[in-house]
Design an enzyme around this catalytic site. Structure first.
Site, PDB file in Angstrom:
ATOM      1  N   ALA A 258       0.817  -1.214   0.000  1.00 52.32           N
ATOM      2  CA  ALA A 258       0.000   0.000   0.000  1.00 52.32           C
ATOM      3  C   ALA A 258       0.848   1.260   0.000  1.00 52.32           C
ATOM      4  CB  ALA A 258      -0.940  -0.020   1.204  1.00 52.32           C
TER       5      ALA A 258
ATOM      6  N   ASP B 280      11.188  -2.378  -8.996  1.00 49.97           N
ATOM      7  CA  ASP B 280      12.080  -2.968  -9.999  1.00 49.97           C
ATOM      8  C   ASP B 280      11.726  -4.435 -10.213  1.00 49.97           C
ATOM      9  OD1 ASP B 280      13.453  -0.621 -10.391  1.00 49.97           O
ATOM     10  OD2 ASP B 280      15.032  -1.093  -8.928  1.00 49.97           O
TER      11      ASP B 280
ATOM     12  N   ARG C   7     -12.480 -20.379 -38.600  1.00 48.51           N
ATOM     13  CA  ARG C   7     -13.477 -19.460 -39.153  1.00 48.51           C
ATOM     14  C   ARG C   7     -13.388 -19.462 -40.684  1.00 48.51           C
ATOM     15  NH1 ARG C   7     -18.208 -16.708 -39.053  1.00 48.51           N
ATOM     16  NH2 ARG C   7     -18.008 -14.538 -39.746  1.00 48.51           N
TER      17      ARG C   7
ATOM     18  N   ILE D 251      -9.040 -10.048 -35.451  1.00 46.36           N
ATOM     19  CA  ILE D 251      -9.102 -11.332 -36.168  1.00 46.36           C
ATOM     20  C   ILE D 251     -10.436 -12.029 -35.902  1.00 46.36           C
ATOM     21  CG2 ILE D 251      -8.100 -13.678 -36.226  1.00 46.36           C
ATOM     22  CD1 ILE D 251      -5.338 -12.270 -35.882  1.00 46.36           C
TER      23      ILE D 251
ATOM     24  N   GLU E 149       2.312  -0.132 -11.376  1.00 54.64           N
ATOM     25  CA  GLU E 149       3.744  -0.330 -11.097  1.00 54.64           C
ATOM     26  C   GLU E 149       4.616   0.485 -12.048  1.00 54.64           C
ATOM     27  OE1 GLU E 149       4.926  -4.160  -9.706  1.00 54.64           O
ATOM     28  OE2 GLU E 149       2.846  -4.738  -9.358  1.00 54.64           O
TER      29      GLU E 149
END
Lengths: 264, 380
Positions: B124, B240, B268, B337, B363
């Site tokens: 936190a 990091d 498809r 697609i 982050e």
């Protein structure tokens, strides 16, 4: 009681099978522990966890990569491995494989109570080796089981196998051979700590000469069967549908059976 | 140079891939809808050793390496991106700093249950007024005898609802700016600690994103992680490593979308043939596969550097920046697609697209990564 589980390194089910010079092209294959063998390993490990077995030994005949299959068995919970590895074994058929495995058990001095197999290996799909091993050792065997109760003190095992329309229940004296399939148990995922532990478990290696065989006894030279060729299965043709009045349909069917496939 | 996994790394990848296929994938859509990660899944993660991958066995971990960890995060995220970030935030942002900066006593008390997966952890730092600019946090910690008294509000806290242990950052001396920040290990049932509202998000909906409220929260002084004033440095260290996790998560999301696009393109039929026969589709798939492979190699290199104890912050920033953008591109093309089907909830690519976006934000935003990378290459 010690339990031996027979393990085979086989191509992953998602591998695309390709042929090269009438042999399997192995260059891009990813190998795994034969999925049916996983049920066998899981069952053996549960026997140990349930106090029915004191040691679980995983055994395999195969090239160096078979060690990975053994390592997978060790990560599920087998205690140690035995690998029979030798260039001379290349080309062995199921008879040679069974013969070598039996000799390795003898060499190891194992006093086993049960021998567990996967019912089939998903590569060769012969279903041969368990029966051959049982025959060579003169042990009772049953196959494709979905339930197993072992009573080491009473010297017996009771196995249920699926047959059409029901189940067969076999009682066998120990030691005995059983082959395992889906439905017997749900193999666990090897946890990371168990994968780490597997690294430290011993794998005993034997060569052909360690087992007292010469090169002529094994491989192609020792085999009783020979693979003449491989072929991909033919494309499935669409089914035939005959329509019309019952008399017409019956007539067409009769003609088909007589003239096209010539069974009557 | 060997671009090959060790046997152990392969076993981890294969096991996690199977777990993801069998257990996570079938539940990912449901968990996304219900906005929660099922407790039995978290339990299983713990039992499999996935909540302490590279922590030594003596502290309850699996004793593996950072590459195993990052690979596991990719495979988990391929099945469920929310579960992927649960593992990554838990490991990189709390377990890792307690392992590196914790006292022996703190490790025994907190690291062991976290690495074993008995408890989940949350980190936190972020507050309503402090995102990328972490030094501007307004949560304070005041020493009173054997305790610190924490006051403030944290928000956007990943794992906030599930966690049992929190790593909370607060200013012990506002005047000293980043040298006045400290980190505290806070148990969920600490007096004065409560969980506020949960966010409704675009993606990674199954993972909780919570507000934490600290009202005279009385934390034992023994729970200070590292020394007073070291909080900023501990946090930077966490991020990091966290970037390796987020990069791996992004690659997992992209891989899932890519695999579904390949499958769809092969089945498809349009204009009398599978759309995979059209070059327009083939080129998309080729680009997707190439980008994913490049992103994967970047995070693996960052993970390898970390494992070797070498400086890795530049590589982890690059990996996170690149992988998150690859995830956005690949998931967008995967929908393309799929055509109209991809825009519906009947297929998973829409979820992957929503899940991918956060990887460019948390982050460290892509902009912050670019700054880090540029500053580093221009320094000296």
């Amino acid at each position: 009681m010690k339990v031996v589980v027979f393990c085979k390194s086989v191509p992953d089910t998602e591998t695309r099978v390709r042929l090269k010079d009438n042999r399997l092209d192995k260059s891009e294959i990813k190998y795994i522990l034969n999925p049916y063998d996983e049920y066998a390993v899981e069952e053996a490990v549960r026997m140990k966890e349930g106090g029915k077995a004191e040691e679980v030994i995983a055994i395999s005949m195969g090239p160096e990569r078979a060690k990975e299959a053994l390592r997978s068995a060790l990560a599920i919970g087998a205690d140690r491995g035995i690998l029979i590895k030798d260039d001379a074994l290349d080309g062995s058929d199921t008879y040679v494989t069974a013969k070598v495995l039996v000799k390795a058990l003898e060499k190891d001095g194992l006093e086993y109570g049960m021998l567990l197999f996967g019912q089939q290996a998903i590569d060769g799909d012969t279903w041969h080796v368990p029966g051959q091993v049982a025959e060579m050792l003169g042990l009772p065997q049953t196959g494709s089981i979905i339930k197993l109760e072992v009573d080491p003190d009473g010297g017996k095992a009771v196995a249920n196998r699926m047959v059409e329309g029901g189940e067969e229940v076999h009682e066998m004296a120990l030691p005995c051979v059983v082959t395992c399939r889906k439905g017997l148990n749900e193999p666990r995922y090897p946890s990371l700590p168990n994968i780490m532990k597997a690294k430290k478990k011993p794998i005993q290696e034997y060569s052909v000469s360690d087992l007292g065989f010469s090169a002529e006894d094994v491989g192609k030279a020792g085999a009783l069967t020979e693979v003449l060729s491989y072929a991909l299965p033919p494309q499935k043709e669409a089914g035939k549908k005959v329509e019309g009045e019952p008399e017409e349909v019956a007539q067409a069917l009769l003609q088909y059976l007589k003239e096209e496939i010539k069974v009557i | 140079m060997r671009f090959e996994f060790t046997e152990e790394q392969k076993m981890v990848r294969d096991m996690v891939r199977r777990f993801a296929d069998d257990v996570l994938k079938p539940k990912a859509a449901e968990m996304d809808k219900e906005c929660k990660i099922y407790p039995e899944i978290i339990k299983q993660l713990g039992e499999l050793g996935l909540l302490g991958v590279y922590i030594p066995e003596e502290y309850g971990g699996a004793g593996m390496d950072v590459i195993c960890y990052a690979t596991a995060v990719e495979e988990i995220s391929r099945g469920c991106a929310s579960t992927g970030i649960l593992v990554s935030a838990h490991t990189s942002l709390v377990v890792d700093p307690i392992y590196h900066y914790g006292t022996e006593e703190q490790k025994r008390k907190y690291l062991v249950p976290l690495a074993k997966g008995e408890k989940v952890a949350a980190h936190a730092m972020t507050e309503p007024g402090a995102g990328t600019d972490v030094v501007s946090i307004s949560t304070t910690a005041k020493r009173e005898g054997d305790y610190y008294i924490l006051n403030g509000t944290k928000h956007f806290i990943t794992n906030g609802a599930e966690a049992g242990i929190y790593l909370i950052f607060a200013m012990t001396d506002k005047e000293k700016r980043h040298k006045g920040m400290s980190a505290f290990i806070v148990e969920r049932d600490t007096p004065g600690f409560s969980i506020g509202k949960l966010e409704h998000k675009l993606g990674i909906r199954a993972t909780s994103t919570a507000e934490l409220i600290l009202e005279n929260c009385k934390v034992p002084a023994d729970n200070l992680l590292g020394e007073e004033g070291r909080g900023f440095y501990i946090a930077m260290d966490c991020y990091d490593g966290g970037r390796i996790g987020v990069a791996a998560q992004a690659v997992g999301i992209a891989q899932a979308a890519y695999e579904e696009a390949v499958e769809f393109a092969k089945t498809r039929i349009q204009f009398g043939q599978p759309i995979a026969k059209f070059q327009a589709i083939q080129f998309k798939l080729a680009d997707m596969a190439t980008m994913i492979e490049a992103a994967r190699l970047l995070y693996l290199k960052a993970a390898w550097l970390k494992q070797e104890g070498k400086p890795y912050y530049q590589l982890s920033a690059m990996a996170k920046l690149f992988a998150s953008e690859v995830a956005m591109d690949v998931t967008r093309e995967a929908i393309q697609i799929h055509g109209g089907y991809g825009y519906t909830e009947d297929y998973s690519v829409e979820r992957h697209y929503r899940d991918a976006k956060i990887t460019e934000i948390y982050e460290g935003t892509s902009e912050a990564q670019r700054l880090t990378i540029a500053r580093n290459l221009l320094k000296g």
